[in-house]
Design an enzyme around this catalytic site. Structure first.
Site, PDB file in Angstrom:
ATOM      1  N   THR A  25       0.867  -1.370  -0.039  1.00  0.00           N
ATOM      2  CA  THR A  25       0.188   0.035  -0.045  1.00  0.00           C
ATOM      3  C   THR A  25       0.915   1.209  -0.112  1.00  0.00           C
ATOM      4  OG1 THR A  25      -1.548  -1.369   1.223  1.00  0.00           O
ATOM      5  CG2 THR A  25      -1.824   1.169   1.140  1.00  0.00           C
ATOM      6  N   LYS A 116       5.784   1.696  12.900  1.00  0.00           N
ATOM      7  CA  LYS A 116       5.488   1.930  14.053  1.00  0.00           C
ATOM      8  C   LYS A 116       5.893   0.629  15.210  1.00  0.00           C
ATOM      9  CE  LYS A 116       1.464   0.522  12.674  1.00  0.00           C
ATOM     10  NZ  LYS A 116       0.640   0.908  11.507  1.00  0.00           N
ATOM     11  N   VAL A 143       3.425   7.355  12.877  1.00  0.00           N
ATOM     12  CA  VAL A 143       2.309   7.942  13.762  1.00  0.00           C
ATOM     13  C   VAL A 143       1.524   9.002  13.023  1.00  0.00           C
ATOM     14  CG1 VAL A 143       1.495   9.217  15.760  1.00  0.00           C
ATOM     15  CG2 VAL A 143       3.705   7.665  15.743  1.00  0.00           C
ATOM     16  N   GLY A 145       0.198   8.580   9.927  1.00  0.00           N
ATOM     17  CA  GLY A 145       0.187   8.734   8.559  1.00  0.00           C
ATOM     18  C   GLY A 145       0.528   9.942   7.896  1.00  0.00           C
ATOM     19  N   ILE A 147      -0.081  12.868   8.388  1.00  0.00           N
ATOM     20  CA  ILE A 147      -0.147  14.093   9.524  1.00  0.00           C
ATOM     21  C   ILE A 147       1.237  14.316   9.726  1.00  0.00           C
ATOM     22  CG2 ILE A 147      -0.784  15.066  11.515  1.00  0.00           C
ATOM     23  CD1 ILE A 147      -3.310  12.747  11.507  1.00  0.00           C
ATOM     24  N   GLY A 198     -12.385  -0.578   3.181  1.00  0.00           N
ATOM     25  CA  GLY A 198     -11.013  -0.840   3.146  1.00  0.00           C
ATOM     26  C   GLY A 198     -10.058  -0.092   4.408  1.00  0.00           C
ATOM     27  N   GLU A 201      -8.281  -3.902   8.368  1.00  0.00           N
ATOM     28  CA  GLU A 201      -7.889  -5.342   7.611  1.00  0.00           C
ATOM     29  C   GLU A 201      -8.934  -6.159   7.977  1.00  0.00           C
ATOM     30  OE1 GLU A 201      -4.786  -5.351   6.629  1.00  0.00           O
ATOM     31  OE2 GLU A 201      -4.332  -3.193   6.963  1.00  0.00           O
ATOM     32  N   LYS A 216       1.702   3.434  18.858  1.00  0.00           N
ATOM     33  CA  LYS A 216       2.109   4.878  18.698  1.00  0.00           C
ATOM     34  C   LYS A 216       2.083   5.767  19.900  1.00  0.00           C
ATOM     35  CE  LYS A 216      -0.409   4.151  14.331  1.00  0.00           C
ATOM     36  NZ  LYS A 216      -1.625   3.948  13.571  1.00  0.00           N
TER      37      LYS A 216
HETATM   38  N1  LIG Z   1      -1.111   1.142   4.982  1.00  0.00           N
HETATM   39  C1  LIG Z   1      -1.044   2.387   5.473  1.00  0.00           C
HETATM   40  O1  LIG Z   1      -2.004   3.092   5.399  1.00  0.00           O
HETATM   41  C2  LIG Z   1       0.104   2.923   6.549  1.00  0.00           C
HETATM   42  C3  LIG Z   1       0.007   3.886   7.412  1.00  0.00           C
HETATM   43  C4  LIG Z   1       0.970   4.308   8.277  1.00  0.00           C
HETATM   44  C5  LIG Z   1       2.120   3.392   8.276  1.00  0.00           C
HETATM   45  N2  LIG Z   1       2.117   2.113   7.651  1.00  0.00           N
HETATM   46  C6  LIG Z   1       3.186   1.121   7.868  1.00  0.00           C
HETATM   47  O2  LIG Z   1       3.917   1.331   6.631  1.00  0.00           O
HETATM   48  C7  LIG Z   1       4.421  -0.136   6.520  1.00  0.00           C
HETATM   49  C8  LIG Z   1       3.905  -0.928   5.270  1.00  0.00           C
HETATM   50  O3  LIG Z   1       2.328  -0.947   5.149  1.00  0.00           O
HETATM   51  P1  LIG Z   1       1.734  -1.445   3.949  1.00  0.00           P
HETATM   52  O4  LIG Z   1       0.161  -1.112   4.444  1.00  0.00           O
HETATM   53  O5  LIG Z   1       2.237  -0.822   2.863  1.00  0.00           O
HETATM   54  O6  LIG Z   1       1.888  -2.915   3.965  1.00  0.00           O
HETATM   55  P2  LIG Z   1       1.627  -4.025   2.765  1.00  0.00           P
HETATM   56  O7  LIG Z   1       0.613  -3.515   1.816  1.00  0.00           O
HETATM   57  O8  LIG Z   1       1.236  -5.443   3.480  1.00  0.00           O
HETATM   58  O9  LIG Z   1       2.928  -4.267   2.217  1.00  0.00           O
HETATM   59  C9  LIG Z   1       4.098  -4.739   2.580  1.00  0.00           C
HETATM   60  C10 LIG Z   1       5.160  -4.803   1.524  1.00  0.00           C
HETATM   61  O10 LIG Z   1       6.245  -5.641   2.060  1.00  0.00           O
HETATM   62  C11 LIG Z   1       6.470  -6.825   1.126  1.00  0.00           C
HETATM   63  N3  LIG Z   1       7.209  -7.690   2.466  1.00  0.00           N
HETATM   64  C12 LIG Z   1       6.818  -8.165   3.296  1.00  0.00           C
HETATM   65  N4  LIG Z   1       7.571  -9.105   3.802  1.00  0.00           N
HETATM   66  C13 LIG Z   1       8.727  -9.152   2.959  1.00  0.00           C
HETATM   67  C14 LIG Z   1       9.931  -9.876   3.125  1.00  0.00           C
HETATM   68  N5  LIG Z   1      10.120 -10.676   3.938  1.00  0.00           N
HETATM   69  N6  LIG Z   1      10.854  -9.586   2.208  1.00  0.00           N
HETATM   70  C15 LIG Z   1      10.524  -8.546   1.086  1.00  0.00           C
HETATM   71  N7  LIG Z   1       9.450  -7.825   1.079  1.00  0.00           N
HETATM   72  C16 LIG Z   1       8.317  -8.328   1.892  1.00  0.00           C
HETATM   73  C17 LIG Z   1       5.483  -7.257   0.764  1.00  0.00           C
HETATM   74  O11 LIG Z   1       5.926  -7.886  -0.643  1.00  0.00           O
HETATM   75  P3  LIG Z   1       4.510  -8.540  -1.382  1.00  0.00           P
HETATM   76  O12 LIG Z   1       4.060  -7.296  -2.164  1.00  0.00           O
HETATM   77  O13 LIG Z   1       5.143  -9.375  -2.401  1.00  0.00           O
HETATM   78  O14 LIG Z   1       3.657  -9.118  -0.511  1.00  0.00           O
HETATM   79  C18 LIG Z   1       4.605  -5.876   0.364  1.00  0.00           C
HETATM   80  O15 LIG Z   1       4.954  -5.324  -0.826  1.00  0.00           O
HETATM   81  C19 LIG Z   1       4.090  -0.887   7.771  1.00  0.00           C
HETATM   82  O16 LIG Z   1       5.002  -0.646   8.723  1.00  0.00           O
HETATM   83  C20 LIG Z   1       2.697   0.053   8.242  1.00  0.00           C
HETATM   84  O17 LIG Z   1       2.615  -0.099   9.595  1.00  0.00           O
HETATM   85  C21 LIG Z   1       1.054   1.884   6.765  1.00  0.00           C
END
Ligand SMILES: NC(=O)c1ccc[n+]([C@@H]2O[C@H](COP(=O)([O-])OP(=O)(O)OC[C@H]3O[C@@H](n4cnc5c(N)ncnc54)[C@H](OP(=O)(O)O)[C@@H]3O)[C@@H](O)[C@H]2O)c1
Length: 439
Positions: A25, A116, A143, A145, A147, A198, A201, A216
């Site tokens: 994402t 986080k 923390v 996103g 902001i 969305g 989860e 956070k």
């Molecule tokens: N989503 C949000 O709105 C948001 C907001 C603030 C902070 N965050 C933080 O940002 C981070 C990412 O979140 P996300 O929502 O983008 O997660 P996500 O959609 O689940 O994406 C995770 C990515 O990491 C890859 N990955 C996972 N394990 C791996 C490994 N062992 N080796 C190589 N690549 C690996 C996955 O590969 P595949 O594509 O092949 O599965 C995927 O591309 C997290 O720490 C989350 O807490 C997210």
């Protein structure tokens, strides 16, 4: 006397190689923007940022927006690749994310992360590694996103004595709570709607249990007070036991219910916790609805500050990550420190039982003479006094809505334990802490 200090000028045309761990994402939005908007970023910042490697777990997934040849499933190759000068970790989880971040720092590569969970669990170790290597570790997106809150706390407010931070830092739970209050829907229905849109989860446990907000809260407390609260010292409660009756009671009492991360400085140390809180309807955080996040800061000189906006989502979060990438790249090129080193100490963390809280309690009781005096005695024995009582009759049964005065959390819990043992009390249907105006 003239200063002999000279800052190295950086060559704005020099290209910085970026390695990105994760293309989900957040990573997907980030890669797209770094590739498609490369010239826009250069025009705005003078920096030329080039994505050189993107690590993912599953190589077979179709990723049309990522240039071919960049993708690898060897995440540690970001550390060893000399073409990668700066590492972005947006894969999430503790491992292998933790190993990539630490090894990158130790290799002298600036790191940007949105993780986080990792910062809350290993912040002090990672900050020390960054300081030792003399490179930045930036985590604005961890923390709130999109902001801006980490920079305000660590830079703009560096000279402020922050007294308290209250945060709506989980959009899923705020969406559920405001849907339940505004639309009168039940918890399950509100959760299903959040999943459909969305915001939640498929497995919402980390959100609804308060665990996500707890990570956070630990980060906010660490940055606001310089005292690191280890995850096992942090009290976290979720929203699963809140019912429609609580929203109705809150409305009658002039409150709204929010799940809050609370970090506060007290004479005996720092307290960090997560639990539902009844806020006065005119509190600035009461206006925060849906998936929006907000962080409210009370400082002794600056007064009250409110930061609000999208707490999640690929694009807003990528904006925060990109801002960090630009700062880290500036620091890397100039060789002078742009972001301040984060200094945290273990410090004194106050046991939750000693923290002063005020409670709302909903009780189902037998409606007979002497009931109120038994209830008052239970509070009196625990050293808690009652601020207000409302009674709703139901034939020979009644529901009582009590609000207590401020007292130590342990005393409030002792009073409720006694209530549960009384024959006249059929059930303690609900307890929710109330934002105190008495402290
Ligand atoms: N989503 C949000 O709105 C948001 C907001 C603030 C902070 N965050 C933080 O940002 C981070 C990412 O979140 P996300 O929502 O983008 O997660 P996500 O959609 O689940 O994406 C995770 C990515 O990491 C890859 N990955 C996972 N394990 C791996 C490994 N062992 N080796 C190589 N690549 C690996 C996955 O590969 P595949 O594509 O092949 O599965 C995927 O591309 C997290 O720490 C989350 O807490 C997210």
């Amino acid at each position: 006397m003239h200063s002999t200090r000279r800052y190295r000028r950086y060559d704005p045309a020099m290209t910085i190689g970026i390695g990105i761990a994760g293309a989900g994402t957040v990573g997907g939005s980030l890669v797209r923007r770094l590739v498609e908007e490369r010239s826009v970023v250069t025009a705005k910042t003078g920096l030329d940022l080039e994505v050189r490697r993107v690590a993912v777990r599953d190589l077979s997934k179709s990723r049309p927006s990522i240039p071919s040849g960049l993708i690898t499933d060897d995440v540690m190759s970001l550390v060893s690749d000399p073409e990668v000068a700066l590492v972005v970790e947006v894969m999430g989880g503790l491992e292998p994310a933790g190993a990539v971040v630490l090894a990158s720092l130790q290799a002298g590569k600036p790191v940007v992360t949105a993780n986080k969970e990792l910062i809350a669990a290993r912040g002090p170790q990672l900050f020390a590694a960054a300081a030792e290597a003399g490179v930045p570790l930036l985590f604005e997106a961890a923390v709130g996103g999109g902001i801006p809150i980490i920079r305000p706390l660590t830079e703009t407010l560096a000279g402020e004595q922050v007294d308290r931070v209250l945060g709506i830092v989980n959009g899923t739970t705020n969406y559920i709570l405001t849907s339940m209050a505004d639309d009168g829907v039940g918890y399950e229905e509100a959760l299903a709607e959040a999943q459909h849109l969305g915001f939640a989860e498929p497995d919402p446990t980390a959100d609804v249990s308060g665990a996500d907000a707890a990570a956070k809260a630990a980060i906010l407390a660490g940055l606001a007070f310089g005292t690191w609260v280890a995850p096992d010292r942090l009290h976290a409660e979720g929203i699963t036991s809140i019912t429609d009756a609580d929203f109705k009671a809150a409305e009658q009492l002039g409150f709204v219910i929010r799940l809050l991360a609370v970090a506060e400085r007290r004479p005996d140390g720092v307290s960090a916790r997560v639990h539902p809180l009844m806020l006065p309807a005119d509190h600035p955080l009461a206006a925060i609805r849906g998936a929006t996040n907000a962080i409210y800061i009370e400082g002794s000189s600056v007064g009250e500050l409110l930061f609000a906006g999208p707490g999640a989502g690929g694009e807003p979060t990528a904006t925060a990550v990109l801002g960090d990438v630009i700062d880290a790249a500036r620091e890397h090129l100039s060789g002078s420190q742009v972001a301040p080193a984060i200094r945290v100490e273990p410090g004194d963390v106050v046991d939750f039982g000693k923290v002063d809280t005020q409670w709302y309690i909903r009780l189902d009781v037998i409606d007979s003479p002497g009931v109120l005096s038994q209830i008052a005695a239970a509070f009196g024995e625990a050293g808690v006094s009652i601020l207000s009582v409302r009674q709703e009759g139901r034939g020979d049964r009644a529901t009582l809505l009590l609000v207590t005065h401020t007292a130590p959390e342990a005393a409030q819990q002792a009073a409720v334990a006694t209530l549960r043992s009384l024959d006249v009390v059929e059930s303690v249907a609900s307890v929710i802490r109330v934002e105190s105006e008495e402290a």
